[in-house]
Design an enzyme around this catalytic site. Structure first.
Site, PDB file in Angstrom:
ATOM      1  N   ARG A  82       0.810  -1.235   0.000  1.00 15.36           N
ATOM      2  CA  ARG A  82       0.000   0.000   0.000  1.00 15.36           C
ATOM      3  C   ARG A  82       0.840   1.281   0.000  1.00 15.36           C
ATOM      4  O   ARG A  82       0.397   2.318   0.464  1.00 15.36           O
ATOM      5  CB  ARG A  82      -0.974   0.020   1.182  1.00 15.36           C
ATOM      6  CG  ARG A  82      -1.989  -1.098   1.133  1.00 15.36           C
ATOM      7  CD  ARG A  82      -3.203  -0.759   1.950  1.00 15.36           C
ATOM      8  NE  ARG A  82      -4.182  -1.827   1.863  1.00 15.36           N
ATOM      9  CZ  ARG A  82      -4.253  -2.842   2.703  1.00 15.36           C
ATOM     10  NH1 ARG A  82      -3.409  -2.911   3.721  1.00 15.36           N
ATOM     11  NH2 ARG A  82      -5.169  -3.759   2.554  1.00 15.36           N
TER      12      ARG A  82
ATOM     13  N   LYS B 229       1.328  10.832 -12.039  1.00 11.66           N
ATOM     14  CA  LYS B 229       0.530   9.845 -12.789  1.00 11.66           C
ATOM     15  C   LYS B 229       1.372   8.596 -12.958  1.00 11.66           C
ATOM     16  O   LYS B 229       2.486   8.652 -13.483  1.00 11.66           O
ATOM     17  CB  LYS B 229       0.138  10.395 -14.159  1.00 11.66           C
ATOM     18  CG  LYS B 229      -1.070  11.319 -14.118  1.00 11.66           C
ATOM     19  CD  LYS B 229      -1.587  11.621 -15.518  1.00 11.66           C
ATOM     20  CE  LYS B 229      -2.770  12.557 -15.444  1.00 11.66           C
ATOM     21  NZ  LYS B 229      -3.230  12.987 -16.783  1.00 11.66           N
TER      22      LYS B 229
ATOM     23  N   GLU C 130       6.691  18.363 -26.087  1.00 11.72           N
ATOM     24  CA  GLU C 130       6.047  18.698 -24.803  1.00 11.72           C
ATOM     25  C   GLU C 130       6.538  20.054 -24.289  1.00 11.72           C
ATOM     26  O   GLU C 130       5.780  20.804 -23.679  1.00 11.72           O
ATOM     27  CB  GLU C 130       6.299  17.604 -23.756  1.00 11.72           C
ATOM     28  CG  GLU C 130       5.782  16.211 -24.128  1.00 11.72           C
ATOM     29  CD  GLU C 130       4.258  16.037 -23.980  1.00 11.72           C
ATOM     30  OE1 GLU C 130       3.563  16.971 -23.539  1.00 11.72           O
ATOM     31  OE2 GLU C 130       3.781  14.929 -24.325  1.00 11.72           O
TER      32      GLU C 130
ATOM     33  N   LYS D  69       4.617  22.555 -15.414  1.00 11.49           N
ATOM     34  CA  LYS D  69       3.928  21.333 -14.994  1.00 11.49           C
ATOM     35  C   LYS D  69       3.594  21.406 -13.501  1.00 11.49           C
ATOM     36  O   LYS D  69       2.485  21.066 -13.066  1.00 11.49           O
ATOM     37  CB  LYS D  69       4.801  20.105 -15.291  1.00 11.49           C
ATOM     38  CG  LYS D  69       4.212  18.796 -14.819  1.00 11.49           C
ATOM     39  CD  LYS D  69       3.500  18.051 -15.902  1.00 11.49           C
ATOM     40  CE  LYS D  69       2.679  16.893 -15.370  1.00 11.49           C
ATOM     41  NZ  LYS D  69       2.817  15.668 -16.112  1.00 11.49           N
TER      42      LYS D  69
ATOM     43  N   GLU E 284      -6.583  16.051 -11.684  1.00 13.79           N
ATOM     44  CA  GLU E 284      -7.215  16.343 -12.964  1.00 13.79           C
ATOM     45  C   GLU E 284      -8.732  16.503 -12.860  1.00 13.79           C
ATOM     46  O   GLU E 284      -9.497  15.926 -13.611  1.00 13.79           O
ATOM     47  CB  GLU E 284      -6.853  15.270 -14.015  1.00 13.79           C
ATOM     48  CG  GLU E 284      -6.975  15.809 -15.430  1.00 13.79           C
ATOM     49  CD  GLU E 284      -6.289  14.937 -16.481  1.00 13.79           C
ATOM     50  OE1 GLU E 284      -5.137  14.540 -16.277  1.00 13.79           O
ATOM     51  OE2 GLU E 284      -6.936  14.668 -17.491  1.00 13.79           O
TER      52      GLU E 284
ATOM     53  N   ARG F 186      -5.847  20.599 -14.923  1.00 15.28           N
ATOM     54  CA  ARG F 186      -4.767  19.716 -15.388  1.00 15.28           C
ATOM     55  C   ARG F 186      -5.011  19.203 -16.804  1.00 15.28           C
ATOM     56  O   ARG F 186      -4.070  18.847 -17.516  1.00 15.28           O
ATOM     57  CB  ARG F 186      -4.574  18.557 -14.406  1.00 15.28           C
ATOM     58  CG  ARG F 186      -3.374  17.700 -14.750  1.00 15.28           C
ATOM     59  CD  ARG F 186      -2.942  16.807 -13.602  1.00 15.28           C
ATOM     60  NE  ARG F 186      -1.846  15.953 -14.015  1.00 15.28           N
ATOM     61  CZ  ARG F 186      -1.081  15.256 -13.203  1.00 15.28           C
ATOM     62  NH1 ARG F 186      -1.279  15.296 -11.908  1.00 15.28           N
ATOM     63  NH2 ARG F 186      -0.099  14.499 -13.669  1.00 15.28           N
TER      64      ARG F 186
ATOM     65  N   ASN G  77      -3.109  18.273 -21.807  1.00 21.24           N
ATOM     66  CA  ASN G  77      -3.391  17.403 -22.956  1.00 21.24           C
ATOM     67  C   ASN G  77      -3.522  18.172 -24.261  1.00 21.24           C
ATOM     68  O   ASN G  77      -4.057  17.647 -25.235  1.00 21.24           O
ATOM     69  CB  ASN G  77      -4.655  16.579 -22.688  1.00 21.24           C
ATOM     70  CG  ASN G  77      -4.413  15.584 -21.590  1.00 21.24           C
ATOM     71  OD1 ASN G  77      -3.458  14.823 -21.629  1.00 21.24           O
ATOM     72  ND2 ASN G  77      -5.250  15.623 -20.566  1.00 21.24           N
TER      73      ASN G  77
ATOM     74  N   HIS H  19      -2.951  16.485 -27.501  1.00 24.54           N
ATOM     75  CA  HIS H  19      -2.958  15.055 -27.203  1.00 24.54           C
ATOM     76  C   HIS H  19      -4.233  14.353 -27.675  1.00 24.54           C
ATOM     77  O   HIS H  19      -4.227  13.134 -27.848  1.00 24.54           O
ATOM     78  CB  HIS H  19      -2.796  14.810 -25.698  1.00 24.54           C
ATOM     79  CG  HIS H  19      -1.402  15.061 -25.192  1.00 24.54           C
ATOM     80  ND1 HIS H  19      -0.747  16.263 -25.357  1.00 24.54           N
ATOM     81  CD2 HIS H  19      -0.525  14.247 -24.523  1.00 24.54           C
ATOM     82  CE1 HIS H  19       0.453  16.182 -24.800  1.00 24.54           C
ATOM     83  NE2 HIS H  19       0.616  14.979 -24.287  1.00 24.54           N
TER      84      HIS H  19
ATOM     85  N   HIS I  93      -3.296  11.203 -29.467  1.00 22.58           N
ATOM     86  CA  HIS I  93      -3.567   9.832 -28.988  1.00 22.58           C
ATOM     87  C   HIS I  93      -4.240   9.008 -30.072  1.00 22.58           C
ATOM     88  O   HIS I  93      -3.940   7.819 -30.239  1.00 22.58           O
ATOM     89  CB  HIS I  93      -4.457   9.862 -27.741  1.00 22.58           C
ATOM     90  CG  HIS I  93      -3.726  10.253 -26.493  1.00 22.58           C
ATOM     91  ND1 HIS I  93      -4.334  10.912 -25.447  1.00 22.58           N
ATOM     92  CD2 HIS I  93      -2.439  10.097 -26.121  1.00 22.58           C
ATOM     93  CE1 HIS I  93      -3.448  11.129 -24.488  1.00 22.58           C
ATOM     94  NE2 HIS I  93      -2.283  10.648 -24.880  1.00 22.58           N
TER      95      HIS I  93
ATOM     96  N   HIS J 267       5.129   9.248 -29.319  1.00 16.71           N
ATOM     97  CA  HIS J 267       4.158  10.099 -28.616  1.00 16.71           C
ATOM     98  C   HIS J 267       4.380  11.582 -28.944  1.00 16.71           C
ATOM     99  O   HIS J 267       3.442  12.303 -29.279  1.00 16.71           O
ATOM    100  CB  HIS J 267       4.277   9.860 -27.110  1.00 16.71           C
ATOM    101  CG  HIS J 267       3.358  10.710 -26.295  1.00 16.71           C
ATOM    102  ND1 HIS J 267       1.992  10.531 -26.279  1.00 16.71           N
ATOM    103  CD2 HIS J 267       3.609  11.785 -25.486  1.00 16.71           C
ATOM    104  CE1 HIS J 267       1.446  11.443 -25.485  1.00 16.71           C
ATOM    105  NE2 HIS J 267       2.402  12.220 -24.997  1.00 16.71           N
TER     106      HIS J 267
END
Ligand code: GLY
Length: 388
Positions: free
Chosen positions: A145, A167, A209, A253, A263, A267, A271, A274, A278, A291
Site C-alpha cells: 500500500r 501519474k 512537450e 507542470k 485532474e 490539469r 493534454n 494530445h 492519442h 508520442h
C-alpha cells in the site's frame, strides 16, 4: 492558489555564468516535493536522499528500477552514489518498450521486492524514461500500500512531463494507461547531462512537450523557443538554455499540478495536442510515430481548428508551426491514416465526457482552456488540410 517556488543557484567552477542547478518545489499540501535539476546529479543522488536534503527519512533498502539499455549506461553510477550514502541496493530491469508496460511486468518487480524483503519504509527509484517511471511509480503506489518513490528521468519527455505530477500506471490490452494511480514521488532528480545519450528522435519527441508548455502556459518560454537557432538536436543547444527550458517546463507542470493534482479541471490543459495525438498513436499501432511526434501533429491540427473557431489568427498559427518545424517534428498526418478514422477514434479518448470529445484550445500563446464544442465537421476540415 498555492504557489510553487523556484530558486536558482550557480555552482560552476569553470564558467561562473553557467547555471548548473535549479530547484522547483511542487508544493502540494499533502505530498510536497522538489524537482532538482543538477548537472551530474546522478552521482549525487545518494546524498540528495538523506534526511537533511529530503526532509523525510527513507529506510535502508532502495531498488533502482530501469531497463537494460539505461541501466547499462547509468546504473553503476546511481548504485555507487546510493551505496556511498549507506543504502542497501537492489537493481531490477523491465523489458523495454510499450508492449511490456503491463501488469505482468510489474508482478515481476513485486516478486523481486518480496524476495528482498522490502518494507514500507523502502524506496523504489525509477531510472529511465516515461514507461519505467510510470510502472515503477505504480509498483511503489501499490506494493504494501505504498513505498517511497523517487524519479530519475533519463528522457527529455520524462524530465519535462511524465516524471512530475504523480501519474503512474500500466496499459491494459484495450488501452494505454487504463490501470493506475496518482502517486507523488518524494523527489525528482533531473540530470540534463544524460540527454547526451538520448537518441535524437526521442529528444525531438520531448521537445514537443516543451513547446506545449510554451503554448498553454508560458509565453516567455515560447518566445525563447522562437528565438533559438535550432531545437532539433541536443548538440545544438547551449547547456544554460537547456537548463532554462527544463526549468520553465517543469515549473509549468508543477504550477498546473499544484492547482489540480487529480485532474478535476485545469490539469486537462496538459493534454493540448494530445486528443488528436492519442488517436494517431493508436491508429498507427504505437509504432509508426512516437508520442511526441503525434502530439506535434495534434498541436498543428488543433491550431487549424482554433483558426476556424476564430480563437487564433493565421499569424499565431504560423508562429507555432515554425517552432514545431524547427524542432524537426512532423506537421502532417502519417500516411495511410484516413481522416474519417481519426475522427471516429477520438470518441474513444479517455477524456471524453458525457459522449463529447474535449479539446484543449487557446485564445493566446501562454494560456489554454478546455472545450467540448468542437464539431466533427470542424475536425474533419482541419485534418484534411494536414495531408502531406
Ligand atoms: N501528461 C499529462 C499529465 O501529467 O497530466
Amino acid at each position: 492558489m498555492i504557489q510553487s517556488s523556484q530558486s536558482i543557484s550557480s555552482s560552476s567552477q569553470n564558467n561562473p555564468d553557467r547555471q548548473e542547478a535549479k530547484t522547483i518545489r511542487v508544493a502540494l499540501p499533502a505530498n510536497p516535493y522538489d524537482i532538482r535539476l543538477i548537472a551530474a546529479g546522478l552521482d549525487a543522488i545518494g546524498s540528495h536522499l538523506s534526511v537533511a536534503q529530503l526532509g523525510s527519512k527513507l529506510g535502508k533498502k532502495i531498488a533502482v528500477v530501469s531497463n537494460p539499455e539505461i541501466f547499462n549506461l547509468y546504473g553503476d553510477r546511481v548504485l555507487a552514489s546510493l551505496e556511498q550514502a549507506g543504502f542497501e541496493t537492489l537493481s531490477y530491469c523491465f523489458e523495454p518498450g510499450e508492449t511490456h508496460k503491463t501488469f505482468a511486468s510489474v508482478q515481476g518487480l513485486f516478486d523481486a521486492l518480496l524476495a528482498a524483503r522490502f518494507e514500507r519504509s523502502s524506496t523504489l527509484l525509477a531510472l529511465g524514461g516515461g514507461i519505467v517511471g510510470d510502472m515503477t511509480g505504480f509498483a511503489a503506489a501499490t506494493w504494501l500500500r505504498g513505498l517511497n518513490f523517487v524519479q530519475v528521468p533519463t528522457s527529455l519527455l520524462a524530465m519535462v512531463d511524465a516524471s512530475v505530477g504523480g501519474k503512474t500506471g500500466v496499459n491494459h490490452p484495450q488501452g494505454k494507461n487504463l490501470i493506475g494511480a496518482f502517486y507523488q514521488p518524494k523527489l525528482v532528480m533531473i540530470d540534463p547531462d544524460v540527454l547526451a545519450t538520448l537518441p535524437e528522435r526521442e529528444f525531438r519527441a520531448g521537445m514537443a512537450e516543451v513547446i506545449k508548455y510554451g503554448v498553454i502556459w508560458d509565453a516567455d518560454l515560447f518566445a525563447q523557443l522562437e528565438a533559438a537557432d535550432r531545437l532539433d538536436t541536443i548538440e545544438a543547444i547551449d547547456p544554460t538554455f537547456l537548463l532554462d527550458i527544463l526549468g520553465r517546463s517543469t515549473q509549468a507542470k508543477a504550477d498546473v499540478v499544484i492547482q489540480d493534482e487529480k485532474e478535476g479541471g485545469l490539469r486537462a490543459i496538459l493534454n493540448y495536442g494530445h486528443t488528436i495525438g492519442h488517436a494517431l498513436e493508436s491508429l498507427t499501432g504505437y509504432r509508426a510515430i512516437n508520442h511526441g511526434e503525434a502530439v506535434a501533429i495534434g498541436m498543428v491540427a488543433v491550431a487549424r481548428i482554433m483558426v476556424h473557431m476564430g480563437l487564433w489568427d493565421g499569424a499565431t498559427e504560423a508562429r507555432q508551426l515554425a517552432v514545431i518545424q524547427k524542432a524537426g517534428l512532423p506537421t502532417t498526418l502519417p500516411e495511410g491514416v484516413p481522416v474519417r478514422e481519426i475522427v471516429d477514434r477520438l470518441k474513444t479518448d479517455k477524456k471524453v465526457q458525457d459522449g463529447r470529445v474535449r479539446f484543449i484550445v487557446s485564445k493566446a500563446i501562454g494560456s489554454a482552456f478546455v472545450t467540448d464544442s468542437v464539431t466533427d465537421d470542424l475536425v474533419t476540415t482541419a485534418l484534411e488540410t494536414l495531408t502531406a
